[in-house]
Design a protein around this motif. Structure first.
Motif, short mmCIF file in Angstrom:
data_model
loop_
_atom_site.label_atom_id
_atom_site.label_comp_id
_atom_site.label_asym_id
_atom_site.label_seq_id
_atom_site.Cartn_x
_atom_site.Cartn_y
_atom_site.Cartn_z
N ALA A 159 -12.35 1.31 -3.76
CA ALA A 159 -13.06 0.56 -2.72
C ALA A 159 -12.15 -0.51 -2.12
O ALA A 159 -12.14 -0.73 -0.90
CB ALA A 159 -14.31 -0.08 -3.30
N GLU A 160 -11.35 -1.17 -2.97
CA GLU A 160 -10.43 -2.19 -2.47
C GLU A 160 -9.38 -1.56 -1.55
O GLU A 160 -9.07 -2.11 -0.49
CB GLU A 160 -9.74 -2.87 -3.65
CG GLU A 160 -8.80 -3.97 -3.26
CD GLU A 160 -8.13 -4.60 -4.48
OE1 GLU A 160 -7.15 -5.33 -4.26
OE2 GLU A 160 -8.58 -4.37 -5.62
N ARG A 161 -8.85 -0.42 -1.94
CA ARG A 161 -7.87 0.27 -1.09
C ARG A 161 -8.49 0.69 0.24
O ARG A 161 -7.86 0.59 1.29
CB ARG A 161 -7.31 1.50 -1.81
CG ARG A 161 -6.38 1.15 -2.92
CD ARG A 161 -5.87 2.40 -3.61
NE ARG A 161 -5.05 2.07 -4.75
CZ ARG A 161 -4.87 2.84 -5.80
NH1 ARG A 161 -5.47 4.02 -5.85
NH2 ARG A 161 -4.10 2.47 -6.79
N ALA A 162 -9.75 1.17 0.19
CA ALA A 162 -10.43 1.57 1.43
C ALA A 162 -10.64 0.35 2.33
O ALA A 162 -10.47 0.44 3.56
CB ALA A 162 -11.77 2.23 1.10
N GLU A 193 -9.16 -2.82 7.17
CA GLU A 193 -8.62 -4.04 7.77
C GLU A 193 -7.32 -3.76 8.52
O GLU A 193 -7.08 -4.31 9.59
CB GLU A 193 -8.38 -5.09 6.68
CG GLU A 193 -9.66 -5.64 6.09
CD GLU A 193 -9.43 -6.51 4.87
OE1 GLU A 193 -8.26 -6.65 4.44
OE2 GLU A 193 -10.41 -7.05 4.34
N ARG A 194 -6.50 -2.89 7.96
CA ARG A 194 -5.24 -2.52 8.63
C ARG A 194 -5.55 -1.82 9.95
O ARG A 194 -4.93 -2.12 10.98
CB ARG A 194 -4.42 -1.60 7.74
CG ARG A 194 -3.08 -1.25 8.33
CD ARG A 194 -2.27 -0.33 7.43
NE ARG A 194 -2.15 -0.83 6.08
CZ ARG A 194 -2.54 -0.18 4.98
NH1 ARG A 194 -3.07 1.03 5.07
NH2 ARG A 194 -2.40 -0.71 3.79
#
Length: 120
Positions: free
Chosen positions: A43-46, A51-52
């Motif tokens: 979830a953090e990577r997603a 955001e990117r």
């Protein structure tokens, strides 16, 4: 001369077997896909990816706006230059007309002077 190789075939086979067993142990020791830590990391990577993408879209939008601004400024500059050229052309026409009127006035004065001289 060949060098002495202390590893025999059985030593090499044993080392390869131990390496495969270690790789398999590392694979088995991984947490399952439904583990809370794995889910949180995913979830953090997603979130980071979203955001990117937002930052990339914002930069693209800013680039498009800057390009539109430059195009508008260039168009305004072209219009100003065209207006300046038109004004200069009108001024030149007005000066030419004034010069023709001055020449006509001088010619008429010379003609009137000749006529006056002839009448005396």
């Amino acid at each position: 001369m060949s060098q002495f190789n202390p590893n025999s075939m059985t030593d090499r086979l044993k080392a390869a077997t131990e390496a495969r067993a270690a790789a398999l142990a590392r694979f088995r020791d991984r947490p399952p896909a439904d583990d809370p830590v794995v889910v949180a990391r995913k979830a953090e990577r997603a979130q980071i990816a979203r955001e990117r993408e937002i930052r990339v879209a914002a930069r693209e939008q800013a680039r498009i706006e800057a390009e539109a601004q430059r195009a508008a400024e260039a168009e305004a500059e072209r219009e100003r230059f065209a207006a300046e050229e038109a004004r200069a052309a009108e001024e030149k026409i007005a000066q030419a007309a004034a010069a023709r009127l001055e020449q006509k006035a001088q010619r008429d004065a010379r003609y009137a002077a000749r006529k006056a001289k002839a009448r005396r």
